[in-house]
Design an enzyme around this catalytic site. Sequence first.
Site, PDB file in Angstrom:
ATOM      1  CE1 TYR A   1       3.920 -21.006  60.786  1.00 57.06           C
ATOM      2  CE2 TYR A   1       4.432 -20.079  58.641  1.00 57.06           C
ATOM      3  CZ  TYR A   1       3.574 -20.199  59.716  1.00 57.06           C
ATOM      4  OH  TYR A   1       2.388 -19.526  59.716  1.00 57.06           O
TER       5      TYR A   1
ATOM      6  CD1 TRP B   1       0.262 -21.303  56.093  1.00 62.40           C
ATOM      7  CD2 TRP B   1      -1.765 -21.822  55.306  1.00 62.40           C
ATOM      8  NE1 TRP B   1      -0.660 -20.513  56.738  1.00 62.40           N
ATOM      9  CE2 TRP B   1      -1.908 -20.813  56.266  1.00 62.40           C
ATOM     10  CE3 TRP B   1      -2.906 -22.306  54.669  1.00 62.40           C
ATOM     11  CZ2 TRP B   1      -3.153 -20.285  56.624  1.00 62.40           C
ATOM     12  CZ3 TRP B   1      -4.133 -21.775  55.024  1.00 62.40           C
ATOM     13  CH2 TRP B   1      -4.248 -20.786  55.991  1.00 62.40           C
TER      14      TRP B   1
HETATM   15  N1  LIG Z   1       6.227  -9.834  53.578  1.00 59.33           N
HETATM   16  C1  LIG Z   1       5.369 -10.689  54.128  1.00 59.33           C
HETATM   17  N2  LIG Z   1       5.739 -11.955  54.327  1.00 59.33           N
HETATM   18  C2  LIG Z   1       4.877 -12.843  54.849  1.00 59.33           C
HETATM   19  C3  LIG Z   1       3.564 -12.449  55.211  1.00 59.33           C
HETATM   20  C4  LIG Z   1       3.194 -11.097  55.009  1.00 59.33           C
HETATM   21  O1  LIG Z   1       2.060 -10.680  55.322  1.00 59.33           O
HETATM   22  N3  LIG Z   1       4.119 -10.242  54.456  1.00 59.33           N
HETATM   23  N4  LIG Z   1       2.695 -13.366  55.735  1.00 59.33           N
HETATM   24  C5  LIG Z   1       3.265 -14.496  56.425  1.00 59.33           C
HETATM   25  C6  LIG Z   1       2.250 -15.515  56.696  1.00 59.33           C
HETATM   26  S1  LIG Z   1       0.870 -14.987  57.554  1.00 59.33           S
HETATM   27  C7  LIG Z   1       2.405 -16.817  56.355  1.00 59.33           C
HETATM   28  S2  LIG Z   1       1.268 -17.954  56.939  1.00 59.33           S
HETATM   29  C8  LIG Z   1       3.569 -17.280  55.585  1.00 59.33           C
HETATM   30  C9  LIG Z   1       3.241 -18.376  54.583  1.00 59.33           C
HETATM   31  O2  LIG Z   1       4.399 -19.003  54.188  1.00 59.33           O
HETATM   32  P1  LIG Z   1       4.412 -20.536  53.724  1.00 59.33           P
HETATM   33  O3  LIG Z   1       3.367 -21.308  54.440  1.00 59.33           O
HETATM   34  O4  LIG Z   1       5.802 -21.048  53.793  1.00 59.33           O
HETATM   35  O5  LIG Z   1       3.991 -20.378  52.205  1.00 59.33           O
HETATM   36  P2  LIG Z   1       3.455 -21.443  51.167  1.00 59.33           P
HETATM   37  O6  LIG Z   1       3.676 -20.846  49.825  1.00 59.33           O
HETATM   38  O7  LIG Z   1       2.076 -21.849  51.508  1.00 59.33           O
HETATM   39  O8  LIG Z   1       4.484 -22.637  51.351  1.00 59.33           O
HETATM   40  C10 LIG Z   1       4.101 -23.958  51.419  1.00 59.33           C
HETATM   41  C11 LIG Z   1       5.116 -24.799  50.650  1.00 59.33           C
HETATM   42  O9  LIG Z   1       4.780 -26.166  50.859  1.00 59.33           O
HETATM   43  C12 LIG Z   1       4.737 -26.845  49.603  1.00 59.33           C
HETATM   44  N5  LIG Z   1       3.774 -27.958  49.747  1.00 59.33           N
HETATM   45  C13 LIG Z   1       2.439 -27.936  49.612  1.00 59.33           C
HETATM   46  N6  LIG Z   1       1.915 -29.149  49.847  1.00 59.33           N
HETATM   47  C14 LIG Z   1       2.952 -29.959  50.130  1.00 59.33           C
HETATM   48  C15 LIG Z   1       3.060 -31.356  50.471  1.00 59.33           C
HETATM   49  O10 LIG Z   1       2.081 -32.083  50.560  1.00 59.33           O
HETATM   50  N7  LIG Z   1       4.313 -31.825  50.729  1.00 59.33           N
HETATM   51  C16 LIG Z   1       5.424 -31.052  50.646  1.00 59.33           C
HETATM   52  N8  LIG Z   1       6.596 -31.601  50.916  1.00 59.33           N
HETATM   53  N9  LIG Z   1       5.346 -29.735  50.312  1.00 59.33           N
HETATM   54  C17 LIG Z   1       4.132 -29.223  50.069  1.00 59.33           C
HETATM   55  C18 LIG Z   1       4.338 -25.792  48.603  1.00 59.33           C
HETATM   56  O11 LIG Z   1       4.725 -26.153  47.280  1.00 59.33           O
HETATM   57  C19 LIG Z   1       5.078 -24.549  49.154  1.00 59.33           C
HETATM   58  O12 LIG Z   1       6.379 -24.482  48.635  1.00 59.33           O
HETATM   59  O13 LIG Z   1       4.157 -16.173  54.892  1.00 59.33           O
HETATM   60  C20 LIG Z   1       4.498 -15.107  55.782  1.00 59.33           C
HETATM   61  N10 LIG Z   1       5.264 -14.127  55.060  1.00 59.33           N
HETATM   62  N1  LIG Z   2      -6.209 -15.511  48.777  1.00 56.68           N
HETATM   63  C1  LIG Z   2      -5.465 -15.673  49.872  1.00 56.68           C
HETATM   64  N2  LIG Z   2      -6.042 -15.586  51.092  1.00 56.68           N
HETATM   65  C2  LIG Z   2      -5.291 -15.739  52.220  1.00 56.68           C
HETATM   66  C3  LIG Z   2      -3.905 -16.046  52.156  1.00 56.68           C
HETATM   67  C4  LIG Z   2      -3.320 -16.114  50.850  1.00 56.68           C
HETATM   68  O1  LIG Z   2      -2.103 -16.335  50.715  1.00 56.68           O
HETATM   69  N3  LIG Z   2      -4.120 -15.935  49.761  1.00 56.68           N
HETATM   70  N4  LIG Z   2      -3.178 -16.229  53.320  1.00 56.68           N
HETATM   71  C5  LIG Z   2      -3.917 -16.534  54.538  1.00 56.68           C
HETATM   72  C6  LIG Z   2      -3.092 -16.323  55.743  1.00 56.68           C
HETATM   73  S1  LIG Z   2      -1.838 -17.437  56.031  1.00 56.68           S
HETATM   74  C7  LIG Z   2      -3.316 -15.342  56.640  1.00 56.68           C
HETATM   75  S2  LIG Z   2      -2.369 -15.253  58.054  1.00 56.68           S
HETATM   76  C8  LIG Z   2      -4.371 -14.343  56.442  1.00 56.68           C
HETATM   77  C9  LIG Z   2      -3.832 -12.940  56.733  1.00 56.68           C
HETATM   78  O2  LIG Z   2      -4.844 -12.038  56.960  1.00 56.68           O
HETATM   79  P1  LIG Z   2      -4.444 -10.503  57.276  1.00 56.68           P
HETATM   80  O3  LIG Z   2      -3.211 -10.468  58.070  1.00 56.68           O
HETATM   81  O4  LIG Z   2      -5.610  -9.800  57.813  1.00 56.68           O
HETATM   82  O5  LIG Z   2      -4.213  -9.983  55.794  1.00 56.68           O
HETATM   83  P2  LIG Z   2      -3.198  -9.112  54.953  1.00 56.68           P
HETATM   84  O6  LIG Z   2      -3.606  -9.408  53.550  1.00 56.68           O
HETATM   85  O7  LIG Z   2      -1.774  -9.340  55.319  1.00 56.68           O
HETATM   86  O8  LIG Z   2      -3.540  -7.614  55.323  1.00 56.68           O
HETATM   87  C10 LIG Z   2      -4.866  -7.098  55.278  1.00 56.68           C
HETATM   88  C11 LIG Z   2      -4.859  -5.616  55.047  1.00 56.68           C
HETATM   89  O9  LIG Z   2      -4.209  -4.938  56.115  1.00 56.68           O
HETATM   90  C12 LIG Z   2      -3.866  -3.645  55.647  1.00 56.68           C
HETATM   91  N5  LIG Z   2      -2.774  -3.113  56.468  1.00 56.68           N
HETATM   92  C13 LIG Z   2      -1.477  -3.466  56.456  1.00 56.68           C
HETATM   93  N6  LIG Z   2      -0.778  -2.758  57.373  1.00 56.68           N
HETATM   94  C14 LIG Z   2      -1.665  -1.942  57.983  1.00 56.68           C
HETATM   95  C15 LIG Z   2      -1.574  -0.978  59.050  1.00 56.68           C
HETATM   96  O10 LIG Z   2      -0.512  -0.717  59.624  1.00 56.68           O
HETATM   97  N7  LIG Z   2      -2.726  -0.378  59.441  1.00 56.68           N
HETATM   98  C16 LIG Z   2      -3.919  -0.635  58.849  1.00 56.68           C
HETATM   99  N8  LIG Z   2      -4.996  -0.038  59.331  1.00 56.68           N
HETATM  100  N9  LIG Z   2      -4.026  -1.510  57.829  1.00 56.68           N
HETATM  101  C17 LIG Z   2      -2.926  -2.164  57.419  1.00 56.68           C
HETATM  102  C18 LIG Z   2      -3.446  -3.849  54.203  1.00 56.68           C
HETATM  103  O11 LIG Z   2      -3.904  -2.749  53.418  1.00 56.68           O
HETATM  104  C19 LIG Z   2      -4.091  -5.185  53.821  1.00 56.68           C
HETATM  105  O12 LIG Z   2      -4.944  -5.108  52.692  1.00 56.68           O
HETATM  106  O13 LIG Z   2      -4.837 -14.382  55.100  1.00 56.68           O
HETATM  107  C20 LIG Z   2      -5.186 -15.707  54.687  1.00 56.68           C
HETATM  108  N10 LIG Z   2      -5.916 -15.628  53.428  1.00 56.68           N
HETATM  109 MO   LIG Z   3      -0.589 -16.794  57.734  1.00 55.58          MO
END
Ligand SMILES: Nc1nc2c(c(=O)[nH]1)N[C@H]1C(S)=C(S)[C@@H](COP(=O)(O)OP(=O)(O)OC[C@H]3O[C@@H](n4cnc5c(=O)[nH]c(N)nc54)[C@H](O)[C@@H]3O)O[C@H]1N2
Ligand SMILES: Nc1nc2c(c(=O)[nH]1)N[C@H]1C(S)=C(S)[C@@H](COP(=O)(O)OP(=O)(O)OC[C@H]3O[C@@H](n4cnc5c(=O)[nH]c(N)nc54)[C@H](O)[C@@H]3O)O[C@H]1N2
Ligand SMILES: [Mo]
Length: 748
Positions: free
Chosen positions: A109, A111
């Site tokens: 899993y 991005w």
């Molecule tokens: N506590 C907490 N944890 C969370 C979340 C949260 O809200 N709170 N959010 C979750 C969510 S929504 C998401 S989507 C995940 C994201 O988690 P990930 O998608 O695992 O995070 P990334 O840092 O985007 O990891 C992508 C990795 O791929 C590598 N990469 C990029 N391009 C390439 C390529 O072309 N080839 C190869 N081989 N590698 C490449 C990058 O260097 C990086 O190490 O995290 C989750 N974790």
């Molecule tokens: N710059 C940047 N943008 C991103 C990403 C990134 O890594 N960097 N990741 C992308 C990805 S993979 C995803 S999935 C999306 C995620 O998009 P979201 O899941 O919507 O985003 P988060 O930043 O996890 O949380 C948004 C807000 O939710 C509020 N929040 C947390 N818990 C609670 C709760 O229990 N109740 C209420 N009311 N509010 C709460 C927090 O204050 C936080 O600021 O963002 C995407 N956009």
């Molecule tokens: Mo995500």
Amino acid sequence: MHLFASHLGTFEVEHDAAGQPSLRPFRLDPDPSPVGMAYLDLARHPSRILSPMVRRSWLEAPTDPATRRGRGFDDYVAVSWDQAARLVADALARTRDRLGNEGVFGGSYGWASAGRFHHAQSQLKRFLNLTGGFTSAVNTYSYGAAGVLLPHVLGPDYKDACDTAPSWSDIAASCRLLVGFGGFRLSNAQVEAGGTGSHRAAPALRDYVGNGGRMVVFSPSAADAPEGAEHHFLRPNTDTAVMLGLCHTLLVRGRADHDFLARCTTGFEPFARYLLGEDDGEPKSAAWASAISGVPEAVITWLALELADTPSLINLSWSLQRARFGEQPYWAAIALASMAGHVGERGCGFAFGLTAVNSVGQPVRRLKGPSFEQGRNPVGHYIPVARITELLEGEHRTIAYNGRILPLPKIGLVWWAGGNPFHHHQDLGRLARAFRNPETVIVTDSVWTATARHADIVLPAALPFERNDIAASSRDNWLVYSRQVLPPPDNVLTDHDGLRRIARVMGLEEDFSEGRSEAEWVAHLYDGYRTRYPELPPAEMFFAQGYAGLDIDAAAPAPADHFRAFVTDPSARPLRTPSGLIELFSETVAGFDYADHPGHPSWMQPEECLLSPLAKKHGFHLLSPQPSTRLHSQLHGAGPSQSAKRDGLERVEINPGDAAALGLAEGDVAEIYNERGRILASVALAPHLMQRVLVLPTGGWFDPVDGVDHGGNPNTLTAIRPTSTLAQATAPNSCLVSIRRADPRETA
Ligand SMILES: Nc1nc2c(c(=O)[nH]1)N[C@H]1C(S)=C(S)[C@@H](COP(=O)(O)OP(=O)(O)OC[C@H]3O[C@@H](n4cnc5c(=O)[nH]c(N)nc54)[C@H](O)[C@@H]3O)O[C@H]1N2
Ligand SMILES: Nc1nc2c(c(=O)[nH]1)N[C@H]1C(S)=C(S)[C@@H](COP(=O)(O)OP(=O)(O)OC[C@H]3O[C@@H](n4cnc5c(=O)[nH]c(N)nc54)[C@H](O)[C@@H]3O)O[C@H]1N2
Ligand SMILES: [Mo]
């Protein structure tokens, strides 16, 4: 035009007099991302992996379980690609002989990066499929709870994260009250999976408020409310209670839209009984909701009536379902919008994830183009993606999920490409222990992430600007020719070329590459798009111009109106649920008989929230939103992410009153801890934050030193406890911690 495409958008490549390249905003992008502009900082970054590397003790005795303890801190030796290819082939053969192909976990899993051809997981999965398949993973970290629940409530057409919201243009035209649970963290809208040519979400939201659109935001952080919005604090994880309080108020005040409920929903009766407390003796009244959430009772009563009277839209951030019982707020929002009666009206009803990424709410013709063919996976085993620890621990034989019992096969080899579990997964100490079980761990990445440091074989991947590709998001209408800016370092290959070397050793090269070069693959993919969308320009024109878009020149497409036809005539245009209606009670879900997921929207108190007994010991609720200065753990080493740190540490936000009570001042080094782990972070006073809540964005690189994570990854502290048995999704936003001044010996 020379363009570079990323998940943070499209950039123009410029060269100075000395030939040094730099990135500039794409001229057609109204709101370009400053973070994406910093991509080239990674080019010669010290964190790069510069050659295939093998963990020394594993190289000496690859089948000796004793060496597995060194994962995470052992040293590595550089090897040639040929030697690495043989080591990978041998390790795969050993696992397949011992455990079968299901002993290979290739779920990977993550991005990765934008680009249809150089998509790391697709490359790896195609390769593994040719070798007989692998155990895979389903669903996402982003939308894991909603993606499983919503098909039961709205039908399988509403499984995807971006597919329920009305379009911004319709919201602007017709919605008069936008209520946002979780608010609108505008930095999130910089991102779109697969890339975009134009960032339009944050401007659309600002326009809505700027034009006098009313907005009410509920969030523990006032920073989630855009200027001009009315904001109310609520305790984290209590949104469901507030929504139930709103529902109860509509019901007892006689303002529920019973005509809509009768025509378009099923199961209102048991839900109404629950609201009235007929079975459990507890009416879910505004007063009840106020006691749980901290939102004043008068606000709940007032808002309920406003929702009924006004063309209104209820939006939930995705973060709400990344918490324990995270399915419930989504179901409750659908029930609330149904009772308010505006579902199916233009720009009204409910929406999920406006501004979570750029595409939500954009009226676009989607380019559902060809991707790099992965082939078929003969292995049927899979896990819900966030159950990786349980899988690798090897102690659990099965896992219950969405009405099924999934067997968990024994895993001998893990191969991760394009994702970073030591960024994204919860309870990293426990994950690290689980990662010591398989015989072999292989990681393909460009940089030395904590995941790479847990691998036996590390394969270096080219960065996205070191290759040629065609970028497109399936949720957007741009095609971008992303052209190489710099060549990769000498021993660094693209994922495709690296796998091709390994395929060669295994006699699979021709099947894997089909004899095509990178340029031929890219041209082949464009041909595929053009076959599907003949209105796209001929290839020469596309590759010369650097981009194409279906709607760039043509008239804007019609806005989405998902539920209009259904609401107009539910029997003629039913939803694809068992009843054809919106299911406020689901026989299917109730039939699973999960104690942690009843058959209608329900309030259940998380084990870790400010109301739970554990809060007496660990008095702060930790939230870990997306980082504004990077993409998860990606671009961690680039300028914006590095300059946001203080003393090399991530910043944790705390309410100034809480900080004063603990003797913490701005810039102090704090230790945040619970039973799962300890981290260091720099104290940032945040008057916009509710008391007893901490905010520490994700993406700090996990860096344990004597058991204390100096990298400030919140997942050192979060729990792997799932949202529920239904979705088995990630729930990091239910996490209690303590905070204190760090011991100066640790920070010295
Ligand atoms: N506590 C907490 N944890 C969370 C979340 C949260 O809200 N709170 N959010 C979750 C969510 S929504 C998401 S989507 C995940 C994201 O988690 P990930 O998608 O695992 O995070 P990334 O840092 O985007 O990891 C992508 C990795 O791929 C590598 N990469 C990029 N391009 C390439 C390529 O072309 N080839 C190869 N081989 N590698 C490449 C990058 O260097 C990086 O190490 O995290 C989750 N974790
Ligand atoms: N710059 C940047 N943008 C991103 C990403 C990134 O890594 N960097 N990741 C992308 C990805 S993979 C995803 S999935 C999306 C995620 O998009 P979201 O899941 O919507 O985003 P988060 O930043 O996890 O949380 C948004 C807000 O939710 C509020 N929040 C947390 N818990 C609670 C709760 O229990 N109740 C209420 N009311 N509010 C709460 C927090 O204050 C936080 O600021 O963002 C995407 N956009
Ligand atoms: Mo995500």
